[in-house]
Design an enzyme around this catalytic site. Structure first.
Site, PDB file in Angstrom:
ATOM      1  N   ASN A  76       0.628  -1.315  -0.102  1.00  0.00           N
ATOM      2  CA  ASN A  76       0.097   0.130   0.116  1.00  0.00           C
ATOM      3  C   ASN A  76       0.739   1.161   0.066  1.00  0.00           C
ATOM      4  O   ASN A  76       0.250   2.383   0.232  1.00  0.00           O
ATOM      5  CB  ASN A  76      -1.043   0.121   1.018  1.00  0.00           C
ATOM      6  CG  ASN A  76      -0.115   0.026   2.500  1.00  0.00           C
ATOM      7  OD1 ASN A  76       1.086   0.058   2.588  1.00  0.00           O
ATOM      8  ND2 ASN A  76      -1.099  -0.061   3.603  1.00  0.00           N
ATOM      9  N   ASP A  82       3.227   2.619   1.821  1.00  0.00           N
ATOM     10  CA  ASP A  82       3.535   3.277   3.152  1.00  0.00           C
ATOM     11  C   ASP A  82       4.851   2.894   3.397  1.00  0.00           C
ATOM     12  O   ASP A  82       5.598   3.381   4.617  1.00  0.00           O
ATOM     13  CB  ASP A  82       2.529   2.999   4.363  1.00  0.00           C
ATOM     14  CG  ASP A  82       2.771   1.576   5.021  1.00  0.00           C
ATOM     15  OD1 ASP A  82       3.250   0.850   4.214  1.00  0.00           O
ATOM     16  OD2 ASP A  82       2.101   1.576   5.817  1.00  0.00           O
ATOM     17  N   ASP A 122       3.753  -5.506   4.009  1.00  0.00           N
ATOM     18  CA  ASP A 122       2.565  -6.182   4.635  1.00  0.00           C
ATOM     19  C   ASP A 122       1.622  -7.105   3.976  1.00  0.00           C
ATOM     20  O   ASP A 122       2.353  -7.708   2.988  1.00  0.00           O
ATOM     21  CB  ASP A 122       1.574  -4.792   4.377  1.00  0.00           C
ATOM     22  CG  ASP A 122       1.543  -4.245   3.183  1.00  0.00           C
ATOM     23  OD1 ASP A 122       1.372  -5.123   2.115  1.00  0.00           O
ATOM     24  OD2 ASP A 122       1.485  -2.992   2.879  1.00  0.00           O
ATOM     25  N   ASP A 136       8.566 -19.705  19.419  1.00  0.00           N
ATOM     26  CA  ASP A 136       9.601 -18.843  19.465  1.00  0.00           C
ATOM     27  C   ASP A 136      10.355 -19.320  20.916  1.00  0.00           C
ATOM     28  O   ASP A 136       9.894 -19.411  21.776  1.00  0.00           O
ATOM     29  CB  ASP A 136       9.235 -17.480  19.273  1.00  0.00           C
ATOM     30  CG  ASP A 136      10.553 -16.474  19.650  1.00  0.00           C
ATOM     31  OD1 ASP A 136      10.968 -16.114  18.687  1.00  0.00           O
ATOM     32  OD2 ASP A 136      10.605 -15.850  20.625  1.00  0.00           O
ATOM     33  N   ASP A 167      17.401 -14.012  11.714  1.00  0.00           N
ATOM     34  CA  ASP A 167      18.215 -13.725  13.021  1.00  0.00           C
ATOM     35  C   ASP A 167      19.851 -13.857  12.767  1.00  0.00           C
ATOM     36  O   ASP A 167      20.536 -13.924  13.608  1.00  0.00           O
ATOM     37  CB  ASP A 167      17.892 -14.940  14.195  1.00  0.00           C
ATOM     38  CG  ASP A 167      16.716 -14.715  14.569  1.00  0.00           C
ATOM     39  OD1 ASP A 167      16.344 -13.404  14.779  1.00  0.00           O
ATOM     40  OD2 ASP A 167      16.099 -15.588  15.468  1.00  0.00           O
TER      41      ASP A 167
HETATM   42  C1  GLC Z   1      13.868 -15.565  18.414  1.00  0.00           C
HETATM   43  C2  GLC Z   1      13.268 -14.843  17.397  1.00  0.00           C
HETATM   44  C3  GLC Z   1      14.183 -13.535  17.381  1.00  0.00           C
HETATM   45  C4  GLC Z   1      13.739 -12.696  18.697  1.00  0.00           C
HETATM   46  C5  GLC Z   1      13.886 -13.636  19.780  1.00  0.00           C
HETATM   47  C6  GLC Z   1      12.894 -13.200  20.996  1.00  0.00           C
HETATM   48  O1  GLC Z   1      15.123 -15.837  18.670  1.00  0.00           O
HETATM   49  O2  GLC Z   1      13.829 -15.581  16.260  1.00  0.00           O
HETATM   50  O3  GLC Z   1      13.942 -12.925  16.091  1.00  0.00           O
HETATM   51  O4  GLC Z   1      14.444 -11.744  18.608  1.00  0.00           O
HETATM   52  O5  GLC Z   1      13.369 -14.961  19.821  1.00  0.00           O
HETATM   53  O6  GLC Z   1      11.490 -13.243  21.031  1.00  0.00           O
HETATM   54 CA    CA Z   2       2.500  -1.275   3.948  1.00  0.00          CA
END
Ligand code: GLC
Ligand code: CA
Length: 553
Positions: free
Chosen positions: A24, A26, A30, A200, A328
């Site tokens: 969009n 911005d 998204d 996570d 990461d």
């Molecule tokens: C995991 C995610 C990372 C995040 C961390 C804390 O390692 O992959 O991106 O910063 O957890 O949530």
């Molecule tokens: Ca956007």
């Protein structure tokens, strides 16, 4: 866990929403952008998507600090846009998994806001500790992102634990009410039709009783105490029993420092698994020690040992999650490959893992061989962890050395917008991008690679379609050869129907001699895939890779 193990036949594509595609104008990626690109993802041969967090969030850790588990952030298009993407993916035969971040919430989450005011039932939702009379912190653990693991809250007049950023408060998973909340969140998304979760840092959710000091580790204090904590298995079992058993969901767990032996405690298919797959970190450590910021020369033998260890130790028991990149870690071409041989090394790296046994994941931009980003000014970095690393760690080194440390170590290297074309802002947005675009977008972008038969992109397509055709890749035996080589990685896959042999040169040298393993006669083979136009016998060019096959029937 997933019924019929459907995930074993999938190839996943990971979307880090902010930088994937802005729909969009911005400047922020998204779900409108994702919707536009569903056919593109499908065209790669991918039939699964993992979304990094899409939930409402203040964005301190780019969405990994969640303030509402039941919504989709407005900046990503809100719930309507998500449902459209979910349906669109399902119509194309693609599964969709969400990121589940329940080790911590944002400090802006309603639970935290109430907890700090001791409003029940939220009072014990987090890990609160009073100040000690001697002025010391509740324990000596370190945060993985910034400083110590404790922050003082002026409202409650107590410390709360944060293993990550200060604004990411750790949940108290020992509180049954918190576990009920997690289960409700899971049910909500599964009922909507999502196909599973990437959990996570789930191995951090159970902290040892009494939160004792870490007396052993010189740095990252606490990590071996809160990783695989005392009740982890029990809580995962509870989530399975009360939720996952009633759905056909796939569960992928992020597991820092996990070994194959440890992983099998959770994913052994013959022994009541509580997870489907785990994300190991070991294959990220062939050029570093414990963290990407402790950089070392790339060591192929280390990489091969890890690859083979996971392939063989899990064999017949658990299923591997295969990846080389995610949000990461810096980009692989710039780490285990070479920016000077971007095209060749990107293809070789693809082969190094795509023909292993397991479910592959491809991170956005990896399929065109995106490289690291080398900004000239540390202020250009956005990531909370990176900024801490620059401004608070190794500060005695020269500014140049400190900046180079970020080039090698920062996650922001993999977070620049996907390079869709040679147009302004790499075609990522018509507005002002929220983050810097890598300068090399005119040379490396999707549009150009679409029209080039020999591009990295089309190589990925070929490799993925091959891996689907080859029965030995799905189930065959894995064997590594020439283990002592510091430059070549050779492995075979074999089942009753066929045998394939893969060779990958991790070397810049023009004429690496390959010792074809005993029992393989190249003259009777079919060459299925390679990354140079001409072959020179058993002499390999820089970053050359080949896949050979012998049919048995
Ligand atoms: C995991 C995610 C990372 C995040 C961390 C804390 O390692 O992959 O991106 O910063 O957890 O949530
Ligand atoms: Ca956007």
């Amino acid at each position: 866990m997933a019924i019929n193990n459907w995930y074993k036949d999938k190839v996943f594509y990971q979307i880090w929403p902010r930088s994937f595609k802005d729909g969009n104008g911005d400047g922020m990626g998204d779900l409108y952008g994702v919707y536009e690109k569903l056919d593109y993802i499908k065209s790669l041969g991918c039939d699964g998507i993992w979304f990094s967090p899409l939930y409402p969030s203040p964005g301190v850790d780019c969405g990994y600090d969640i303030s509402d588990y039941y919504g989709i952030a407005e900046e990503f298009g809100g719930m309507d846009a998500f449902k459209k993407v979910l349906d669109g993916a399902h119509e194309r035969g693609m599964k969709v998994i969400m990121d589940l971040v329940v080790n911590h919430t944002s400090d802006q989450h309603e639970w935290f806001q109430k907890s700090r005011q001791r409003i029940d039932p939220y009072t014990d939702y987090y890990i609160w500790r009073p100040a000690k009379p001697n002025g010391k912190l509740p324990n000596n653990w370190d945060s993985l992102f910034e400083g110590k693991a404790w922050a003082w809250d002026d409202v409650r007049k107590e410390y709360y634990m944060h293993l990550f950023a200060i604004q990411q408060a750790d949940l108290n998973m020992d509180n049954p009410l918190v576990r009920e909340e997690v289960k409700n969140i899971l049910r909500f998304w599964l009922d909507m039709g999502v196909d599973g979760f990437r959990e996570d840092v789930i191995t951090f959710i159970s902290k040892p009783e009494g939160l004792p000091d870490d007396k052993f580790m010189p740095a990252s204090k606490g990590i071996f105490m809160f990783n695989h904590g005392p009740h982890l298995h029990e809580y995962l079992e509870e989530f399975k029993r009360d939720v996952f058993d009633k759905y056909d969901a796939m569960i992928l767990a992020e597991a820092p420092l996990v070994t194959p032996k440890k992983a099998l405690e959770y994913i052994d298919e013959n022994n009541n698994p509580v997870l489907d797959m785990m994300i190991q970190f070991a294959t990220q450590e062939a050029d570093s020690f414990m963290t990407d910021y402790i950089h070392m020369p790339f060591n192929l033998r280390k990489l091969k040992r890890t690859y083979s260890k996971w392939q063989t130790k899990l064999d017949g028991k658990g299923w591997n999650m295969l990846y080389i990149e995610n949000h990461d870690h810096p980009r692989m071409v710039s780490r285990y490959g070479s920016d000077d041989f971007q095209k060749e090394s990107a293809k070789m790296l693809a082969v190094s893992y795509l023909f292993q046994k397991g479910t592959p994941f491809i991170y956005q931009g990896q399929e065109i061989g995106m490289t690291n980003w080398y900004p000239s000014d540390p202020e250009m970095y956005e990531d909370v962890q990176t900024r801490w690393q620059y401004f608070n760690v190794a500060t005695k080194k020269s500014p140049k050395k400190r900046l180079e440390r970020l080039w090698h170590g920062s996650r922001d290297s993999a977070r620049t917008p996907v390079q869709w074309s040679a147009e302004e802002n790499a075609g990522f947005t018509t507005g002002k991008p929220w983050f810097y675009v890598n300068d090399n977008y005119k040379e490396i972008n999707v549009a150009d690679q679409e029209t080039d038969e020999n591009s990295v992109l089309n190589f990925y397509r070929k490799a993925i379609s091959l891996r689907r055709e080859l029965s030995s890749v799905r189930n065959g035996n894995y064997k590594e050869y020439g283990k002592a080589s510091r430059h070549l990685y050779t492995y075979s896959r074999e089942d009753g129907k066929e045998k394939i042999l893969v060779v990958c040169s991790f070397s810049k040298k023009k004429n690496r001699k390959w010792k074809v393993p005993e029992g393989f006669d190249i003259s009777t083979s079919e060459l299925l895939l390679n990354n140079y136009e001409s072959l020179d016998g058993i002499t390999l060019k820089p970053y050359e890779t080949r896949v050979y096959r012998w049919r048995k029937i």
